[in-house]
Design a protein around this motif. Structure first.
Motif, PDB file in Angstrom:
ATOM      1  N   SER A  93       0.837  -1.177   0.018  1.00 48.22           N
ATOM      2  CA  SER A  93      -0.053   0.058   0.131  1.00 48.22           C
ATOM      3  C   SER A  93       0.985   1.239   0.157  1.00 48.22           C
ATOM      4  N   TRP A  95       0.459   5.962  -0.482  1.00 46.43           N
ATOM      5  CA  TRP A  95      -0.041   7.157  -1.011  1.00 46.43           C
ATOM      6  C   TRP A  95       0.423   7.642  -2.375  1.00 46.43           C
ATOM      7  N   CYS A  96      -0.285   8.201  -3.174  1.00 43.01           N
ATOM      8  CA  CYS A  96       0.135   8.627  -4.312  1.00 43.01           C
ATOM      9  C   CYS A  96      -0.450  10.084  -4.451  1.00 43.01           C
ATOM     10  N   ALA A 118      -4.515   9.977  -3.557  1.00 39.81           N
ATOM     11  CA  ALA A 118      -4.752   8.574  -3.638  1.00 39.81           C
ATOM     12  C   ALA A 118      -3.983   7.668  -2.916  1.00 39.81           C
ATOM     13  N   LYS A 120      -3.444   3.695  -2.694  1.00 40.11           N
ATOM     14  CA  LYS A 120      -3.302   2.462  -3.432  1.00 40.11           C
ATOM     15  C   LYS A 120      -3.108   1.264  -2.552  1.00 40.11           C
ATOM     16  N   GLU A 121      -4.016   0.454  -2.546  1.00 39.14           N
ATOM     17  CA  GLU A 121      -3.847  -0.733  -1.570  1.00 39.14           C
ATOM     18  C   GLU A 121      -3.934  -2.096  -2.289  1.00 39.14           C
ATOM     19  N   LYS A 122      -2.953  -2.977  -2.454  1.00 38.17           N
ATOM     20  CA  LYS A 122      -3.055  -4.159  -3.138  1.00 38.17           C
ATOM     21  C   LYS A 122      -3.382  -4.042  -4.387  1.00 38.17           C
ATOM     22  N   ASN A 123      -2.760  -3.133  -5.094  1.00 35.47           N
ATOM     23  CA  ASN A 123      -2.776  -2.882  -6.500  1.00 35.47           C
ATOM     24  C   ASN A 123      -3.838  -2.067  -7.030  1.00 35.47           C
ATOM     25  N   ARG A 124      -4.801  -1.630  -6.073  1.00 30.56           N
ATOM     26  CA  ARG A 124      -6.108  -0.916  -6.487  1.00 30.56           C
ATOM     27  C   ARG A 124      -6.012   0.324  -5.641  1.00 30.56           C
ATOM     28  N   ILE A 125      -6.537   1.252  -6.412  1.00 33.37           N
ATOM     29  CA  ILE A 125      -6.907   2.618  -5.884  1.00 33.37           C
ATOM     30  C   ILE A 125      -8.200   2.474  -4.747  1.00 33.37           C
ATOM     31  N   THR A 126      -8.027   2.565  -3.785  1.00 33.43           N
ATOM     32  CA  THR A 126      -9.042   2.379  -2.743  1.00 33.43           C
ATOM     33  C   THR A 126      -9.744   3.722  -2.119  1.00 33.43           C
ATOM     34  N   ALA A 128      -9.694   8.311  -3.094  1.00 29.48           N
ATOM     35  CA  ALA A 128      -9.079   9.171  -3.586  1.00 29.48           C
ATOM     36  C   ALA A 128      -9.780  10.847  -3.176  1.00 29.48           C
TER      37      ALA A 128
END
Length: 142
Positions: A93, A95-96, A118, A120-126, A128
């Protein structure tokens, strides 16, 4: 799904992002003024502009976001080497962020810019968040 903060609040580890961002009254974007015209912008390695406001917002986010969730922060204001170091560590996980999304508008005195974050957790934006400091509107998606 976009909603204004009055309708729903983004919560990360018990604290709302609204609480975190709204506490930034002294944040460089917090009170838009033409003072930025007196600072000399620099060009980054990718050719985009970098201002004191970008740098100050970056520093603030790097400090504050881990308080919400203790993950690395990948910032648009980092060098490509710094960004790659974070990605090479393959964090589950992170932050972006773009601390000043719309630097060119900011430089020209156009009040259309934002803080973009955003998670990103486990290859998914969760999660934003986009915060417009001029209108003080906060938008989020989960």
């Amino acid at each position: 799904q976009h909603q204004e903060h009055q309708n729903q609040q983004l919560v990360v580890q018990g604290q709302t992002t609204e609480e975190g961002i709204s506490s930034w009254g002294d944040h460089p974007h917090g009170k838009f003024s033409l003072k930025h015209k007196y600072s000399t912008p620099e060009k980054k390695e990718d050719g985009s502009w970098l201002t004191i406001a970008d740098t100050k917002a970056h520093e603030r986010l790097i400090k504050e976001l881990p308080r919400l969730a203790d993950y690395p922060v990948l910032s648009e204001e980092m060098t490509s080497v710094q960004q790659q170091q974070i990605l090479d560590n393959k964090p589950a996980s992170y932050w972006c962020i773009d601390p000043l999304d719309g630097t060119t508008n900011f430089l020209h005195g156009f009040p259309q810019f934002a803080v973009s974050i955003a998670l990103k957790e486990k290859n998914r934006i969760t999660q934003a968040v986009v915060y417009d400091p001029v209108s003080q509107e906060l938008f989020h998606a989960t």
